[in-house]
Structure formats: C-alpha cells, structure tokens
Design a protein around this motif. Structure first.
Motif, short mmCIF file in Angstrom:
data_model
loop_
_atom_site.label_atom_id
_atom_site.label_comp_id
_atom_site.label_asym_id
_atom_site.label_seq_id
_atom_site.Cartn_x
_atom_site.Cartn_y
_atom_site.Cartn_z
N ARG A 176 -0.15 4.81 -1.72
CA ARG A 176 -1.53 4.75 -2.23
C ARG A 176 -2.47 5.54 -1.33
NH1 ARG A 176 -2.20 0.92 -6.19
NH2 ARG A 176 -0.47 -0.52 -6.47
N ASP A 226 0.81 -1.22 0.00
CA ASP A 226 0.00 0.00 0.00
C ASP A 226 0.84 1.27 0.00
OD1 ASP A 226 -2.43 -1.40 0.02
OD2 ASP A 226 -2.36 -1.62 2.21
N PRO A 267 -0.29 5.79 -7.52
CA PRO A 267 0.56 5.53 -6.35
C PRO A 267 1.84 6.35 -6.44
CG PRO A 267 -0.16 3.48 -7.39
CD PRO A 267 -0.49 4.59 -8.34
#
Length: 331
Positions: free
Chosen positions: A254, A251, A276
């Motif tokens: 993000r 992640d 991202p």
C-alpha cells in the motif's frame, strides 16, 4: 506461500548457502543445479532466479527433468532463444512461466483499472519510466559485463518490465524506435535507454530506463481521449523485501494518500487511490496452474513478444531507423 513448499536451494556462494540454511533449515542445499536433478529430491517446480546467462540452460535442464518451470525475466537473451524454450515446454506438456512481477505493482494495477473502466477513454500514449541517479563507476557484477552471453545492460534488465507492461496494456507492437547509450565512465553496457513503440491499436508507448537521471520523471503518465493519469515514485514492495519485511501484512503493497497519482483533464484533476500491490499474486497463479490446470500467470509467449521488441530496439539503436515488428523491414 500457500500451496507451495520450498524443499531445495541451489547456490555456489558460501554466504548465500549460510543464509539459506539459517532461514530455511529444512531445505536441501546444492552447489550446482546438476546435483539437484540427480539428488533424489521430490520436486514439482523449479524456479530459475540465476544470472541471465543461465536462464535458458537451467530452464531447459529442469524441463528435461520433467519439472514445471518459473524463469525470472528476461526469459532469454533473444526472442529466438525464448521461442525455442517455449516450444520445448509445450512439446513436453510442462508449465513454463516468467516472473514478470511488475504486473503486480500497485501503480500498474491502477493504470489497468482506469483503462478497463473507461475512465481515461481510448488510450493514446503510455509513458513509463525506471529512472535512477547512480552516476558513479559501474559495480562489478554480471549485469555490467560487456560479454553478450551475460545478458547485461539496462535495456534487457529494466526494459523487460517496461515493454511487458506496455504490451499488456496496449496490445501487440507494430514498430519500434530506440536510443541506447553508455553514459557512466567505464560503462561496458547500456545504462541509458529510450524505447518508443507504436502499437497495432494506434497507441504509442514511450519508455525510459536509466541509471543517470538527476531529475526523474513520473513513473507513469497515461493520456487518453477523456482524461490522463500521472503517478510518481516506485511501488514499495521491492524496498520492503530488501528490508526483510515478509509479504502479507496489513499495509503490504500500500502507498499513503500523499503518494497517490492524479487523474483528470484540464483544470479538473483529482487524486485517485493506488491499488495495493502484491507480488504473491504471481505465485497464486502458479499454484492454480499446477493444481487446477489454469492458464499460467504470465504466458511465456508474452515474454517472447517482449524480447521481439527488445531485439528490435537493439537493431533500431544500431541503425537509427524504426524497425517493423514481424515484417523485418525498416523505414
């Protein structure tokens, strides 16, 4: 980081030395940069992440030692000093680049995607903000000191990011108008600035950086001939690093759909996924430049052009006039 090994750290602060030793027990530790150049450590690249006043002298010393150099932004206090440093690197045939990490923010990458794809049409106006609510007395540190040699103040600090992003998106500047103020009680340096840039393309950039905004505006608002884009909040990478999170997780960089920006015109508006972000992209570019002869991830002359705009912003704020870039004239 793949392709790079940390072999030495320079810091005169005992607490930082202890943290560096604990986190990287294999590295050599030095209290001063002069010890590093004479320390017999096998180096290819020096990263200058010191206070602004040290950027030019330490980078120059690294070039003198035959090293490639990464300098944190701003490259120098003024465009002229930055230009001289670039000339020295070119003359020695050494890599010099600037850590403009905000080019790898997810929201900025999203703006680039929307412009490059033609979704927004011709760019007319780019609005960009780094606004915070920190109205208390200034902290004790070099960024808050009045001595120009320190390179403090929010114009040079956050303004370096704002202007760099604007020039990347919309091209060279033609003219600059700026308002620069000290708002906090006891402030010795600017803490509230507005910079307007007219680009040669005919587009405008309006940029704000402030520590005293109780109601911040959108991070980006981009208006084009077909559509506009607006996004709020900051890229998450800096806060993640402050929490000690290592880059590279699933992640990393993000943002959730609830924080995506919106794109559209009139009543036809829809959310658009945020790319991202990943600051490691900068150092991937450094590795490619060192090993493959690729262009630097940030052309140091881009940093000089940013400093030209910031120099012009200071002149504009002092006189209340618009400053023409390159021509040396005011209107």
């Amino acid at each position: 980081m793949a392709g790079l090994d940390l072999v030495a750290v320079v810091t005169s602060d005992p607490a930082r030395r202890a943290r560096a030793a604990a986190a990287h027990p294999q590295v050599a530790l030095f209290a001063h940069a002069d010890e590093l150049w004479a320390g017999g450590v096998d180096l290819d690249l020096a990263v200058v992440a010191a206070p602004n006043r040290a950027h030019v002298p330490v980078a120059r010393a690294a070039l003198d030692a035959g090293l490639a150099v990464v300098v944190d932004k701003p490259l120098a206090p003024t465009a002229e000093e930055g230009r001289r440093l670039v000339d020295e690197a070119v003359g020695r045939g050494l890599l010099l680049t600037v850590f403009n990490n905000r080019r790898w923010d997810g929201d900025f990458l999203t703006v680039r995607r929307l412009l490059d794809s033609g979704t927004l049409g011709d760019a007319w106006r780019f609005e960009s903000r780094f606004e915070r609510w920190r109205p208390g007395p200034p902290a004790d540190g070099w960024r808050e000191r009045a001595d120009p040699m320190e390179g403090g103040g929010i114009l040079l600090d956050l303004g370096s990011h704002l202007v760099d992003q604007a020039l990347v998106l919309l091209g060279p500047a033609r003219s600059v108008y700026a308002e620069v103020a000290r708002r906090r009680q006891g402030a010795q340096v600017d803490d509230d600035v507005f910079v307007a840039v007219e680009h040669i393309s005919g587009a405008w950039s309006h940029m704000w950086a402030s520590s005293v905004v109780p109601r911040p505006g959108p991070r980006f608002r981009v208006l084009g001939s077909k559509a506009g884009y607006e996004v709020w909040g900051m890229d998450p990478q800096e806060e993640a690093l402050k929490r000690g999170e290592p880059p590279g997780g699933a992640d990393w960089g993000r943002v959730p759909p609830s924080r995506w920006g919106t794109v559209g015109a009139g009543d036809q508006v829809e959310p658009v996924p945020t790319e991202p972000g990943d600051y490691r992209g900068f150092y991937e570019g450094v590795v490619a430049a060192l090993r493959e002869g690729a262009p630097p991830p940030v052309d140091p002359m881009d940093a000089v052009r940013t400093l030209e705009v910031l120099d012009a912003a200071r002149a504009s704020a002092a006189t209340g006039a618009t400053v023409m870039i390159g021509a040396g004239a005011r209107r």
